[in-house]
Design an enzyme around this catalytic site. Structure first.
Site, mmCIF file in Angstrom:
data_model
loop_
_atom_site.group_PDB
_atom_site.id
_atom_site.type_symbol
_atom_site.label_atom_id
_atom_site.label_comp_id
_atom_site.label_asym_id
_atom_site.label_seq_id
_atom_site.Cartn_x
_atom_site.Cartn_y
_atom_site.Cartn_z
ATOM 1 N N HIS A 177 -2.523 0.587 16.475
ATOM 2 C CA HIS A 177 -1.833 1.134 15.307
ATOM 3 C C HIS A 177 -0.541 1.855 15.646
ATOM 4 C CE1 HIS A 177 -2.197 2.019 10.933
ATOM 5 N NE2 HIS A 177 -2.998 0.986 10.995
ATOM 6 N N ARG A 226 -13.498 -6.378 15.570
ATOM 7 C CA ARG A 226 -12.561 -5.325 15.958
ATOM 8 C C ARG A 226 -13.352 -4.037 16.124
ATOM 9 N NH1 ARG A 226 -7.796 -2.423 12.292
ATOM 10 N NH2 ARG A 226 -9.465 -0.921 11.869
ATOM 11 N N GLU A 272 -3.830 -4.794 19.340
ATOM 12 C CA GLU A 272 -2.948 -4.988 18.180
ATOM 13 C C GLU A 272 -1.963 -3.835 18.066
ATOM 14 O OE1 GLU A 272 -5.334 -5.580 14.739
ATOM 15 O OE2 GLU A 272 -3.900 -4.636 13.393
ATOM 16 N N ASP A 288 -7.316 -2.248 17.547
ATOM 17 C CA ASP A 288 -6.027 -1.955 16.901
ATOM 18 C C ASP A 288 -5.493 -0.609 17.410
ATOM 19 O OD1 ASP A 288 -3.870 -1.679 15.226
ATOM 20 O OD2 ASP A 288 -4.997 -1.956 13.357
ATOM 21 N N HIS A 322 -2.718 -10.393 9.215
ATOM 22 C CA HIS A 322 -3.255 -9.174 8.608
ATOM 23 C C HIS A 322 -4.153 -9.554 7.427
ATOM 24 C CE1 HIS A 322 -2.090 -5.038 6.672
ATOM 25 N NE2 HIS A 322 -3.159 -4.913 7.431
ATOM 26 N N TYR A 350 -7.859 6.889 12.805
ATOM 27 C CA TYR A 350 -7.589 5.848 11.819
ATOM 28 C C TYR A 350 -8.598 4.704 11.965
ATOM 29 C CZ TYR A 350 -5.743 3.327 15.780
ATOM 30 O OH TYR A 350 -5.635 2.702 16.987
ATOM 31 N N GLU A 392 -7.808 -11.837 10.144
ATOM 32 C CA GLU A 392 -8.521 -10.588 9.864
ATOM 33 C C GLU A 392 -9.216 -10.681 8.504
ATOM 34 O OE1 GLU A 392 -5.942 -7.164 9.464
ATOM 35 O OE2 GLU A 392 -7.579 -5.767 9.913
ATOM 36 N N HIS A 418 -14.434 -5.683 10.919
ATOM 37 C CA HIS A 418 -14.100 -4.343 11.404
ATOM 38 C C HIS A 418 -15.365 -3.544 11.689
ATOM 39 C CE1 HIS A 418 -9.827 -3.645 9.589
ATOM 40 N NE2 HIS A 418 -9.930 -4.829 10.134
ATOM 41 N N TRP A 432 2.096 6.488 12.327
ATOM 42 C CA TRP A 432 0.704 6.445 11.850
ATOM 43 C C TRP A 432 0.094 5.098 12.126
ATOM 44 C CZ3 TRP A 432 -2.086 3.630 8.118
ATOM 45 C CH2 TRP A 432 -3.438 4.040 8.049
ATOM 46 N N ASN A 453 0.809 -1.214 0.000
ATOM 47 C CA ASN A 453 0.000 0.000 0.000
ATOM 48 C C ASN A 453 0.849 1.274 0.000
ATOM 49 O OD1 ASN A 453 -2.178 1.696 0.137
ATOM 50 N ND2 ASN A 453 -3.072 0.771 1.967
ATOM 51 N N GLU A 507 1.821 -6.813 11.448
ATOM 52 C CA GLU A 507 1.329 -6.619 10.080
ATOM 53 C C GLU A 507 2.358 -5.945 9.183
ATOM 54 O OE1 GLU A 507 -2.236 -4.369 11.088
ATOM 55 O OE2 GLU A 507 -1.420 -2.622 10.068
ATOM 56 N N ARG A 546 1.059 -11.403 13.479
ATOM 57 C CA ARG A 546 0.148 -10.901 12.433
ATOM 58 C C ARG A 546 0.775 -10.801 11.046
ATOM 59 N NH1 ARG A 546 -4.268 -8.706 12.381
ATOM 60 N NH2 ARG A 546 -3.741 -6.756 11.346
ATOM 61 N N ASP A 592 -6.235 -3.729 1.669
ATOM 62 C CA ASP A 592 -5.122 -3.472 0.757
ATOM 63 C C ASP A 592 -4.291 -4.730 0.531
ATOM 64 O OD1 ASP A 592 -4.609 -2.707 3.562
ATOM 65 O OD2 ASP A 592 -2.564 -2.439 2.889
#
Ligand code: EZ4
Ligand code: CO
Length: 404
Positions: A214, A147, A238, A212, A314, A159, A341, A122, A404, A37, A264, A285, A318
């Site tokens: 992130h 999730r 996560e 998550d 993961h 996010y 996931e 999700h 991020w 991605n 991930e 993951r 994407d």
């Protein structure tokens, strides 16, 4: 059976996907997902310029040797671009082997160790009420694991949320130049335990609950979050911290019994060797398409099995349907499978990728089609040209770059 051609297909049916298609002298084709991605064309070029020319004429069934040839032979090892490219070759060769044997790949890997693959969906919301409605819709559809993410009060953006009103899964790569998000850890830590409590208060404990982080927290902050969430019996939190620092997970571990999932962004076994062998995580993951394909991910999963770490790959949008199909094949076979996931894919992805997997009662079933069980319609793919998009970036309120 020799490889006669290897082609890279770049298409954007709902989002950008890079697919490697390998064809053999007998006319069998195999597919591998090569999507990274926000860096899609780097992998496409790596394949086109440096890998496809090496594949032509090689024995298609020599999967182990081809993997080693590309990994050791390239001299410059590891890294997401290299490992995504190798993964695409590996998955495509497993697909070919399955088709030539007339068997789904999970049978070639020793056969199914379970009846189906537990997946999580999700749920999200711009408010906690919206999130609760979304959780209800997942539970109504039969999901056994969800999730949960919701907009953090006081922050302009969060996010991992669906685009409001569309009902479609979110697409993090959303702009020609990276969107700038602003992050504030105290606002997040104040909010998440209340959000999770609201979910358990309304729906109880009869399903698995995931969240998550992130990569946003320090180890101590992650430990605080884990402790605060203990009453709600999470399946996992996560990516609590950026995982380059594997030893940092010991701090989290020492303070909380909330299970931890990470990986991930990992692309090789070396990214998680310390985490696994020191039992610092509960779920790994890494994915088939970013961590070197079925051949390498199986090695990671087998290492994890020795140390009581389970799998939780993961499976965001994407990663293409080719990746998801390959993930299911491997998930079916490993004894230490945990969860998979499943974010789904934005339309018109199903016009380009014809899949055979089926959702029933919270589990995904890969089906019995030979190979991975997914085909690409190249005419449909050609209708959706590449559309450059970046993932967002994140800054603290004072402008400091953050994860991020
Ligand atoms: O941010 O796949 O668990 N899922 C995630 C994803 C990742 C994207 C990055 O490309 O964290 O949404
Ligand atoms: Co994630």
């Amino acid at each position: 059976m020799r490889i006669s051609s290897a082609e890279v297909i770049v298409t954007c049916p709902g989002r950008n996907y890079v697919t490697l298609k390998i064809t053999t002298s007998d006319g069998i084709t195999g597919l591998g997902d090569a999507t990274l991605n926000g860096r899609e064309l780097a992998v496409a070029a790596y394949l086109n310029e440096h890998v496809c020319p090496l594949l032509v004429g090689r024995e298609a069934g020599a999967i182990n040797d081809t993997w080693q040839y590309l990994y050791r032979g390239g001299y410059w090892r590891r890294g997401p671009v290299t490992m995504t490219a190798i993964a695409a070759v590996d998955c495509a060769l497993w697909d070919i082997l399955g088709k030539s044997a007339g068997m789904p790949v999970h049978r070639l890997l020793g056969g199914a160790a379970r009846d189906g693959v537990l997946i999580y969906g999700h749920a999200s919301g711009q408010t906690v009420d919206e999130l609760l409605d979304d959780v209800a819709s997942y539970l109504d559809r039969g999901y056994r694991a969800v999730r949960v993410q919701a907009a953090i009060p006081g922050l302009d953006s969060t996010y991992g949320l669906h685009h409001s009103g569309t009902g479609a899964t979110y697409e993090p790569a959303d702009a020609r130049l990276p969107t700038e998000n602003v992050w504030h850890t105290p606002a997040y830590l104040d909010f998440v335990p209340d959000m999770v409590k609201a979910v358990r208060d309304r729906f109880g404990y009869g399903f698995h609950l995931l969240h998550d982080v992130h990569h946003r927290l320090s180890p101590l902050e992650a430990a605080q979050l884990g402790k605060a969430l203990e009453p709600y019996r999470m399946f996992w939190i996560e990516d609590p911290t950026p995982a380059e620092d594997q030893e940092a997970f010991r701090t989290i571990r020492q303070h909380t019994t909330t299970p931890i999932a990470v990986g991930e962004v990992f692309n090789s076994i070396w990214d998680c060797q310390h985490l696994i062998t020191n039992r610092l995580i509960d779920y790994i993951r890494a994915s088939v398409s970013h961590a070197g394909g079925i051949t390498h991910l199986r090695k990671i999963f087998e290492l994890a099995e020795l140390y009581g770490v389970r799998t939780g790959s993961h499976g965001a949008g994407d990663l293409s349907p080719v990746s998801f199909a390959a993930a299911l094949q491997l998930d079916m076979t490993v004894p230490n499978f945990g969860i998979q996931e499943y974010m789904g894919h934005l339309e018109p992805a199903s016009e380009v990728f014809r899949t055979r997997y089926e959702f029933r009662d919270g589990y995904m079933h890969p089906g019995d089609a030979p190979g991975l069980g997914v085909e690409i319609d190249e005419q449909a793919a050609a209708k959706y040209p590449y559309d450059p998009k970046y993932l967002p970036v994140n800054r603290l309120r004072d402008g400091t770059m953050h994860d991020w």
